[in-house]
Write an enzyme that holds these catalytic residues in place. Structure first.
Site, mmCIF file in Angstrom:
data_model
loop_
_atom_site.group_PDB
_atom_site.id
_atom_site.type_symbol
_atom_site.label_atom_id
_atom_site.label_comp_id
_atom_site.label_asym_id
_atom_site.label_seq_id
_atom_site.Cartn_x
_atom_site.Cartn_y
_atom_site.Cartn_z
ATOM 1 N N HIS A 1 -3.058 -13.913 -0.788
ATOM 2 C CA HIS A 1 -1.726 -13.598 -0.258
ATOM 3 C C HIS A 1 -1.318 -14.665 0.758
ATOM 4 O O HIS A 1 -2.080 -14.961 1.680
ATOM 5 C CB HIS A 1 -1.721 -12.244 0.439
ATOM 6 C CG HIS A 1 -2.191 -11.121 -0.430
ATOM 7 N ND1 HIS A 1 -1.516 -10.727 -1.569
ATOM 8 C CD2 HIS A 1 -3.270 -10.300 -0.341
ATOM 9 C CE1 HIS A 1 -2.165 -9.724 -2.130
ATOM 10 N NE2 HIS A 1 -3.234 -9.450 -1.411
ATOM 11 N N HIS B 1 -11.263 -9.219 -7.084
ATOM 12 C CA HIS B 1 -10.965 -7.936 -6.430
ATOM 13 C C HIS B 1 -10.148 -7.102 -7.409
ATOM 14 O O HIS B 1 -9.245 -7.612 -8.071
ATOM 15 C CB HIS B 1 -10.165 -8.256 -5.162
ATOM 16 C CG HIS B 1 -9.754 -7.094 -4.322
ATOM 17 N ND1 HIS B 1 -10.415 -5.894 -4.311
ATOM 18 C CD2 HIS B 1 -8.740 -6.970 -3.417
ATOM 19 C CE1 HIS B 1 -9.822 -5.081 -3.449
ATOM 20 N NE2 HIS B 1 -8.805 -5.701 -2.901
ATOM 21 N N ASP C 1 -2.836 -5.164 -6.701
ATOM 22 C CA ASP C 1 -2.024 -6.343 -6.366
ATOM 23 C C ASP C 1 -2.713 -7.632 -6.813
ATOM 24 O O ASP C 1 -2.092 -8.693 -6.837
ATOM 25 C CB ASP C 1 -1.709 -6.395 -4.862
ATOM 26 C CG ASP C 1 -2.929 -6.265 -3.988
ATOM 27 O OD1 ASP C 1 -3.743 -5.359 -4.236
ATOM 28 O OD2 ASP C 1 -3.085 -7.069 -3.058
ATOM 29 N N GLU D 1 -8.188 -4.431 -6.761
ATOM 30 C CA GLU D 1 -6.988 -3.730 -6.310
ATOM 31 C C GLU D 1 -5.791 -4.240 -7.109
ATOM 32 O O GLU D 1 -5.715 -5.403 -7.508
ATOM 33 C CB GLU D 1 -6.778 -3.922 -4.798
ATOM 34 C CG GLU D 1 -5.817 -2.892 -4.232
ATOM 35 C CD GLU D 1 -5.844 -2.791 -2.699
ATOM 36 O OE1 GLU D 1 -6.540 -3.585 -2.048
ATOM 37 O OE2 GLU D 1 -5.154 -1.890 -2.172
ATOM 38 N N HIS E 1 -11.701 -6.810 0.676
ATOM 39 C CA HIS E 1 -11.283 -5.676 1.433
ATOM 40 C C HIS E 1 -11.808 -4.348 0.887
ATOM 41 O O HIS E 1 -11.733 -3.317 1.561
ATOM 42 C CB HIS E 1 -9.744 -5.767 1.449
ATOM 43 C CG HIS E 1 -8.928 -4.567 1.466
ATOM 44 N ND1 HIS E 1 -8.024 -4.204 0.507
ATOM 45 C CD2 HIS E 1 -8.870 -3.596 2.412
ATOM 46 C CE1 HIS E 1 -7.418 -3.102 0.837
ATOM 47 N NE2 HIS E 1 -7.891 -2.699 1.977
ATOM 48 N N ASP F 1 -8.648 -11.304 -0.506
ATOM 49 C CA ASP F 1 -7.784 -10.838 0.591
ATOM 50 C C ASP F 1 -8.055 -11.558 1.924
ATOM 51 O O ASP F 1 -7.145 -11.694 2.756
ATOM 52 C CB ASP F 1 -7.986 -9.340 0.816
ATOM 53 C CG ASP F 1 -7.243 -8.489 -0.191
ATOM 54 O OD1 ASP F 1 -6.136 -8.885 -0.595
ATOM 55 O OD2 ASP F 1 -7.763 -7.429 -0.572
ATOM 56 N N HIS G 1 0.858 -1.188 0.000
ATOM 57 C CA HIS G 1 0.000 0.000 0.000
ATOM 58 C C HIS G 1 0.899 1.245 0.000
ATOM 59 O O HIS G 1 0.843 2.050 0.938
ATOM 60 C CB HIS G 1 -0.931 0.034 1.224
ATOM 61 C CG HIS G 1 -2.051 -0.975 1.164
ATOM 62 N ND1 HIS G 1 -2.715 -1.419 2.272
ATOM 63 C CD2 HIS G 1 -2.624 -1.612 0.120
ATOM 64 C CE1 HIS G 1 -3.642 -2.287 1.925
ATOM 65 N NE2 HIS G 1 -3.607 -2.425 0.618
ATOM 66 N N TYR H 1 -1.902 -8.676 9.565
ATOM 67 C CA TYR H 1 -2.705 -8.390 8.369
ATOM 68 C C TYR H 1 -4.126 -7.998 8.782
ATOM 69 O O TYR H 1 -4.674 -7.006 8.320
ATOM 70 C CB TYR H 1 -2.706 -9.659 7.536
ATOM 71 C CG TYR H 1 -3.360 -9.649 6.189
ATOM 72 C CD1 TYR H 1 -2.616 -9.448 5.028
ATOM 73 C CD2 TYR H 1 -4.708 -9.928 6.050
ATOM 74 C CE1 TYR H 1 -3.209 -9.514 3.783
ATOM 75 C CE2 TYR H 1 -5.309 -9.988 4.813
ATOM 76 C CZ TYR H 1 -4.555 -9.776 3.675
ATOM 77 O OH TYR H 1 -5.150 -9.849 2.439
HETATM 78 FE FE1 FEO Z 1 -7.191 -5.435 -1.238
HETATM 79 FE FE2 FEO Z 1 -4.655 -7.711 -1.735
HETATM 80 O O1 FEO Z 1 -5.586 -6.121 -1.941
#
Ligand code: FEO
Length: 397
Positions: free
Chosen positions: A225, A79, A83, A81, A145, A164, A23, A192
């Site tokens: 992740h 998602h 990543d 985002e 997320h 996430d 981030h 996390y």
């Molecule tokens: Fe909400 Fe792994 O990003």
């Protein structure tokens, strides 16, 4: 290199051993991370999520060694985002017609970031995608997320792809939860949750209960992740239920920054007072300016109560204290008590300002705080110890 997860499910993601900040510069990742992407090859083939943008080229090249890209029937963007979706532009350049399944908010997020009119297929909670003998069931998971997030569940194999949720920033060559250091794994999961998911705890609890009500068997959780939960995947679900319910341990954490040691001396004397009142409570002290912000936030997450100290500087608090107070306010911790302290030489506003900020963050403020003029003398140290004892007593209730 692809790794078999189960039957026709392969991991085709990227392990990022070098990652130390996530981030932007906001989140420390001492143990690296991974961007997990999965290929499900049934009669139809689905690619579930991609990887972070810097690895897009490498990812697509490796994916091409695993499969002819034209054999991918569906892309699932759980998602938006970056990543998770960062390799989409590189991938879609090669297979521009392939449909991308995502939520309505997913379309907003992907279009907003990449400005492309890809073949978006909007799905809603409970929609199914037939892969042959098995199906993907989509489960919208807003705020886990982002508002666009969703899970998907593969029938037959009973695997939940949870984006996430249930993840952690942990690089490992061993993909599965039973193959890594269990202490590190729990620590990274908690960090996390504390730093990313705390504000969304009510959504976490609701989504877990909703998923449980579907009565779907759960053999594995494939997060985006860190590890795949194949050994007792419910263990992390149970942790999330615990963590989302105003989690607290018997710990009091003292955070401070200091200019000329007066506030440090106060912190240490207060800690002694806490221990005098309650020998069972774990007391930890952190100089915010010298510690890792996210590790400290994780300690706040574990605490039943916190004390925050700063001397008064420029009619305010020191910048490191201001920074972590902003973070704490935004995370919205529940079920925690707090108070402020600090030394001052002239105007002395810091204690009141800290208390106000902690109250805005949802903490129960147990008293007006303690401010001491100049460096604490014997009497000042005694006042700090008494303050610590009172705070410890108030934190028992
Ligand atoms: Fe909400 Fe792994 O990003």
């Amino acid at each position: 290199m692809a790794v078999t997860v189960k039957n026709n499910i392969s991991w085709v993601g990227k392990v990022d051993w070098e990652l130390r900040k996530f981030h932007g510069e906001e989140l420390s990742t001492h143990r690296g991370s991974s961007y997990n992407s999965y290929l499900v090859r049934e009669e139809k083939t689905a690619l579930i999520e991609t990887v972070w943008a810097p690895f897009a080229k490498e990812y697509v090249e490796e994916l091409q060694q695993e499969i002819d890209l034209y054999r991918i029937d569906y892309i699932i963007a759980n998602h938006g985002e970056i990543d998770h979706s960062g390799a989409l532009p590189e991938l879609m350049r090669l297979i521009p017609e392939t449909p991308i399944y995502c939520t309505a908010n997913g379309v907003k997020s992907l279009k907003g970031q990449y400005h492309q009119e890809w073949n978006f297929q909007v799905v809603k909670n409970g929609d199914r995608l037939n892969l042959g003998k098995k199906e993907l069931i989509f489960i919208e998971a807003p705020m886990l997320h982002w508002p666009d997030s969703m899970f998907c569940y593969l029938t037959g194999d009973n695997v939940l792809f949870s984006t996430d949720a249930f993840g952690q920033h942990l690089a490992t060559e061993k993909l599965f939860n039973d193959c890594v250091d269990q202490g590190e794994l729990l620590q990274e999961c908690m960090k996390y949750y504390a730093n990313i998911l705390t504000p969304f705890s009510s959504f976490v609890e609701r989504k877990i209960k909703e998923f449980a009500s579907l009565n779907l068997p759960l053999a594995m959780i494939c997060t985006s992740h860190g590890v795949v939960w194949r050994d007792n995947p419910l263990q992390i679900v149970e942790k999330y239920l615990e963590w989302s319910a105003g989690y607290r341990e018997n710990q009091i954490t003292i955070l401070y920054d200091s200019m000329w040691d007066a506030t440090r001396k106060m912190a240490e004397a207060i800690a002694h007072g806490i221990a005098e009142e309650d020998g069972s409570v774990l007391v930890k002290i952190f100089n915010i300016a010298r510690g890792d912000k996210n590790d400290i936030i994780t300690e706040v997450f574990k605490s039943k109560a916190i004390l925050v100290g700063s001397p008064t500087a420029n009619k305010g608090v020191l910048s490191a204290v201001a920074g972590i107070l902003e973070e704490i306010r935004g995370l919205g911790f529940k079920n925690k008590k707090a108070a402020a302290f600090g030394a001052y030489g002239w105007s002395g506003e810091s204690v009141k300002m800290i208390s106000q900020r902690l109250a805005e963050g949802g903490f129960t403020i147990v008293n007006e705080g303690l401010k001491l003029l100049w460096n604490p003398d014997e009497e000042g140290v005694a006042a700090c110890r008494a303050f610590g004892r009172d705070f410890s007593h108030a934190s028992r209730q």
